[in-house]
Design a protein around this motif. Structure first.
Motif, PDB file in Angstrom:
ATOM      1  N   CYS A 180       9.535  51.073  79.193  1.00  0.00           N
ATOM      2  CA  CYS A 180       9.957  49.669  79.258  1.00  0.00           C
ATOM      3  C   CYS A 180       9.767  49.121  80.671  1.00  0.00           C
ATOM      4  O   CYS A 180       9.295  47.994  80.848  1.00  0.00           O
ATOM      5  N   GLY A 181      10.104  49.922  81.664  1.00  0.00           N
ATOM      6  CA  GLY A 181       9.903  49.513  83.055  1.00  0.00           C
ATOM      7  C   GLY A 181       8.436  49.293  83.372  1.00  0.00           C
ATOM      8  O   GLY A 181       8.073  48.339  84.070  1.00  0.00           O
ATOM      9  N   LEU A 182       7.580  50.148  82.856  1.00  0.00           N
ATOM     10  CA  LEU A 182       6.145  50.009  83.087  1.00  0.00           C
ATOM     11  C   LEU A 182       5.611  48.720  82.481  1.00  0.00           C
ATOM     12  O   LEU A 182       4.840  47.991  83.115  1.00  0.00           O
ATOM     13  N   VAL A 183       6.031  48.414  81.273  1.00  0.00           N
ATOM     14  CA  VAL A 183       5.594  47.178  80.614  1.00  0.00           C
ATOM     15  C   VAL A 183       6.077  45.969  81.422  1.00  0.00           C
ATOM     16  O   VAL A 183       5.323  45.024  81.666  1.00  0.00           O
ATOM     17  N   LEU A 184       7.322  46.001  81.852  1.00  0.00           N
ATOM     18  CA  LEU A 184       7.848  44.909  82.676  1.00  0.00           C
ATOM     19  C   LEU A 184       7.059  44.789  83.978  1.00  0.00           C
ATOM     20  O   LEU A 184       6.716  43.679  84.410  1.00  0.00           O
ATOM     21  N   TYR A 185       6.769  45.916  84.596  1.00  0.00           N
ATOM     22  CA  TYR A 185       6.025  45.920  85.859  1.00  0.00           C
ATOM     23  C   TYR A 185       4.649  45.284  85.679  1.00  0.00           C
ATOM     24  O   TYR A 185       4.196  44.514  86.525  1.00  0.00           O
ATOM     25  N   ARG A 186       3.973  45.594  84.581  1.00  0.00           N
ATOM     26  CA  ARG A 186       2.647  45.018  84.317  1.00  0.00           C
ATOM     27  C   ARG A 186       2.732  43.494  84.229  1.00  0.00           C
ATOM     28  O   ARG A 186       1.888  42.782  84.756  1.00  0.00           O
ATOM     29  N   ALA A 187       3.744  42.984  83.551  1.00  0.00           N
ATOM     30  CA  ALA A 187       3.909  41.533  83.430  1.00  0.00           C
ATOM     31  C   ALA A 187       4.234  40.910  84.792  1.00  0.00           C
ATOM     32  O   ALA A 187       3.677  39.867  85.155  1.00  0.00           O
ATOM     33  N   LEU A 188       5.107  41.552  85.537  1.00  0.00           N
ATOM     34  CA  LEU A 188       5.486  41.034  86.855  1.00  0.00           C
ATOM     35  C   LEU A 188       4.290  40.972  87.802  1.00  0.00           C
ATOM     36  O   LEU A 188       4.079  39.970  88.495  1.00  0.00           O
ATOM     37  N   SER A 189       3.509  42.042  87.825  1.00  0.00           N
ATOM     38  CA  SER A 189       2.357  42.065  88.747  1.00  0.00           C
ATOM     39  C   SER A 189       1.298  41.054  88.333  1.00  0.00           C
ATOM     40  O   SER A 189       0.664  40.423  89.190  1.00  0.00           O
ATOM     41  N   SER A 190       1.116  40.853  87.039  1.00  0.00           N
ATOM     42  CA  SER A 190       0.161  39.856  86.571  1.00  0.00           C
ATOM     43  C   SER A 190       0.640  38.448  86.925  1.00  0.00           C
ATOM     44  O   SER A 190      -0.157  37.585  87.309  1.00  0.00           O
ATOM     45  N   TYR A 191       1.924  38.219  86.827  1.00  0.00           N
ATOM     46  CA  TYR A 191       2.500  36.928  87.202  1.00  0.00           C
ATOM     47  C   TYR A 191       2.226  36.660  88.688  1.00  0.00           C
ATOM     48  O   TYR A 191       1.861  35.547  89.069  1.00  0.00           O
ATOM     49  N   GLU A 192       2.402  37.688  89.516  1.00  0.00           N
ATOM     50  CA  GLU A 192       2.214  37.537  90.960  1.00  0.00           C
ATOM     51  C   GLU A 192       0.776  37.216  91.348  1.00  0.00           C
ATOM     52  O   GLU A 192       0.542  36.674  92.429  1.00  0.00           O
ATOM     53  N   GLU A 193      -0.176  37.545  90.501  1.00  0.00           N
ATOM     54  CA  GLU A 193      -1.561  37.183  90.795  1.00  0.00           C
ATOM     55  C   GLU A 193      -1.741  35.674  90.787  1.00  0.00           C
ATOM     56  O   GLU A 193      -2.619  35.152  91.453  1.00  0.00           O
ATOM     57  N   GLN A 194      -0.909  34.972  90.025  1.00  0.00           N
ATOM     58  CA  GLN A 194      -0.951  33.513  89.944  1.00  0.00           C
ATOM     59  C   GLN A 194       0.064  32.856  90.888  1.00  0.00           C
ATOM     60  O   GLN A 194      -0.174  31.786  91.407  1.00  0.00           O
ATOM     61  N   ASP A 195       1.222  33.493  91.047  1.00  0.00           N
ATOM     62  CA  ASP A 195       2.312  32.938  91.839  1.00  0.00           C
ATOM     63  C   ASP A 195       2.958  34.067  92.637  1.00  0.00           C
ATOM     64  O   ASP A 195       3.731  34.856  92.096  1.00  0.00           O
ATOM     65  N   ALA A 196       2.651  34.140  93.920  1.00  0.00           N
ATOM     66  CA  ALA A 196       3.097  35.247  94.772  1.00  0.00           C
ATOM     67  C   ALA A 196       4.617  35.300  94.950  1.00  0.00           C
ATOM     68  O   ALA A 196       5.144  36.309  95.420  1.00  0.00           O
ATOM     69  N   ARG A 197       5.318  34.247  94.568  1.00  0.00           N
ATOM     70  CA  ARG A 197       6.781  34.242  94.724  1.00  0.00           C
ATOM     71  C   ARG A 197       7.459  35.195  93.759  1.00  0.00           C
ATOM     72  O   ARG A 197       8.608  35.580  93.955  1.00  0.00           O
ATOM     73  N   GLY A 198       6.776  35.594  92.681  1.00  0.00           N
ATOM     74  CA  GLY A 198       7.352  36.498  91.699  1.00  0.00           C
ATOM     75  C   GLY A 198       7.841  35.761  90.465  1.00  0.00           C
ATOM     76  O   GLY A 198       7.929  34.539  90.437  1.00  0.00           O
ATOM     77  N   MET A 199       8.145  36.530  89.431  1.00  0.00           N
ATOM     78  CA  MET A 199       8.566  35.974  88.147  1.00  0.00           C
ATOM     79  C   MET A 199      10.058  35.666  88.139  1.00  0.00           C
ATOM     80  O   MET A 199      10.859  36.500  88.581  1.00  0.00           O
ATOM     81  N   PRO A 200      10.437  34.503  87.627  1.00  0.00           N
ATOM     82  CA  PRO A 200      11.870  34.228  87.465  1.00  0.00           C
ATOM     83  C   PRO A 200      12.490  35.239  86.494  1.00  0.00           C
ATOM     84  O   PRO A 200      11.874  35.616  85.502  1.00  0.00           O
ATOM     85  N   PHE A 201      13.703  35.650  86.797  1.00  0.00           N
ATOM     86  CA  PHE A 201      14.390  36.637  85.977  1.00  0.00           C
ATOM     87  C   PHE A 201      14.450  36.193  84.518  1.00  0.00           C
ATOM     88  O   PHE A 201      14.242  36.991  83.608  1.00  0.00           O
ATOM     89  N   SER A 202      14.711  34.915  84.294  1.00  0.00           N
ATOM     90  CA  SER A 202      14.858  34.417  82.921  1.00  0.00           C
ATOM     91  C   SER A 202      13.601  34.652  82.088  1.00  0.00           C
ATOM     92  O   SER A 202      13.695  34.942  80.902  1.00  0.00           O
ATOM     93  N   LEU A 203      12.430  34.544  82.687  1.00  0.00           N
ATOM     94  CA  LEU A 203      11.189  34.785  81.945  1.00  0.00           C
ATOM     95  C   LEU A 203      10.972  36.265  81.672  1.00  0.00           C
ATOM     96  O   LEU A 203      10.413  36.635  80.642  1.00  0.00           O
ATOM     97  N   SER A 204      11.411  37.098  82.578  1.00  0.00           N
ATOM     98  CA  SER A 204      11.200  38.540  82.409  1.00  0.00           C
ATOM     99  C   SER A 204      11.910  39.074  81.170  1.00  0.00           C
ATOM    100  O   SER A 204      11.495  40.083  80.597  1.00  0.00           O
ATOM    101  N   LEU A 205      12.951  38.395  80.727  1.00  0.00           N
ATOM    102  CA  LEU A 205      13.700  38.840  79.550  1.00  0.00           C
ATOM    103  C   LEU A 205      12.910  38.694  78.258  1.00  0.00           C
ATOM    104  O   LEU A 205      13.260  39.276  77.235  1.00  0.00           O
ATOM    105  N   LEU A 206      11.826  37.925  78.294  1.00  0.00           N
ATOM    106  CA  LEU A 206      11.024  37.686  77.094  1.00  0.00           C
ATOM    107  C   LEU A 206       9.872  38.677  76.941  1.00  0.00           C
ATOM    108  O   LEU A 206       9.263  38.754  75.872  1.00  0.00           O
ATOM    109  N   VAL A 207       9.581  39.428  77.977  1.00  0.00           N
ATOM    110  CA  VAL A 207       8.402  40.292  77.978  1.00  0.00           C
ATOM    111  C   VAL A 207       8.496  41.405  76.929  1.00  0.00           C
ATOM    112  O   VAL A 207       7.608  41.538  76.081  1.00  0.00           O
TER     113      VAL A 207
END
Length: 162
Positions: free
Chosen positions: A20-47
């Motif tokens: 589960c952590g790995l899947v979350l990490y993949r989404a977070l790192s992909s988000y950072e490619e577009q927005d270096a500030r990182g993913m809002p916590f609220s969006l991470s709950l949907l991954v």
């Protein structure tokens, strides 16, 4: 949450905190490619509810170049019961985040955005076909969440009141 050894084997395999952590990490790192500030916590709950749910994952993987809003509009079935899935998945999401934090793979900024720490997780995507599919869809979601750039829009798209 039940103790690890008291959980059914299916739950231990599918909702393994490391996976589960790995899947979350993949989404977070992909988000950072577009927005270096990182993913809002609220969006991470949907991954995880989208990546681990086979029907949703297949719909998202079937249109990797399409916009998430269009995919969801054309495939309303992925929104059915989604709010309940998110609620049921929260303990596993938190376990995944707990493991990522404990291992120093992510940091949380003052603004509540989650950022990955470089060189903590392998960049290559490996595993069974299903685990690779989960990771690839997580990357798609990260990119699309960043492209939309508004948690309220994402939540509304999936039929959840923010």
């Amino acid at each position: 949450m039940k103790q690890w050894n008291l959980r059914p084997i299916e739950i231990r395999n599918l909702f393994n905190p490391a996976f589960c952590g790995l899947v979350l990490y993949r989404a977070l790192s992909s988000y950072e490619e577009q927005d270096a500030r990182g993913m809002p916590f609220s969006l991470s709950l949907l991954v995880l509810p989208l990546c681990l749910h086979k029907d949703s994952r297949e719909v998202l993987a079937g249109s990797p170049r399409s916009y998430l809003l269009k995919i969801t509009e054309k495939n309303q079935q992925i929104t059915l019961g989604f709010a309940d899935r998110v609620t049921q998945m929260l303990p596993y999401i938190f376990e995944g985040f707990g493991l990522l934090m404990e291992r120093g793979c992510i940091v949380v900024g003052d603004d509540g955005r989650i950022q990955t720490v470089p060189n903590k997780v392998r960049k290559t995507v490996r595993g069974t076909d299903e685990t690779v599919s989960c990771q690839k869809v997580a990357r798609i979601l990260g990119r699309e969440f960043a492209r939309i750039a508004d948690p309220v829009t994402v939540y509304t798209t999936f039929g959840i009141r923010p």
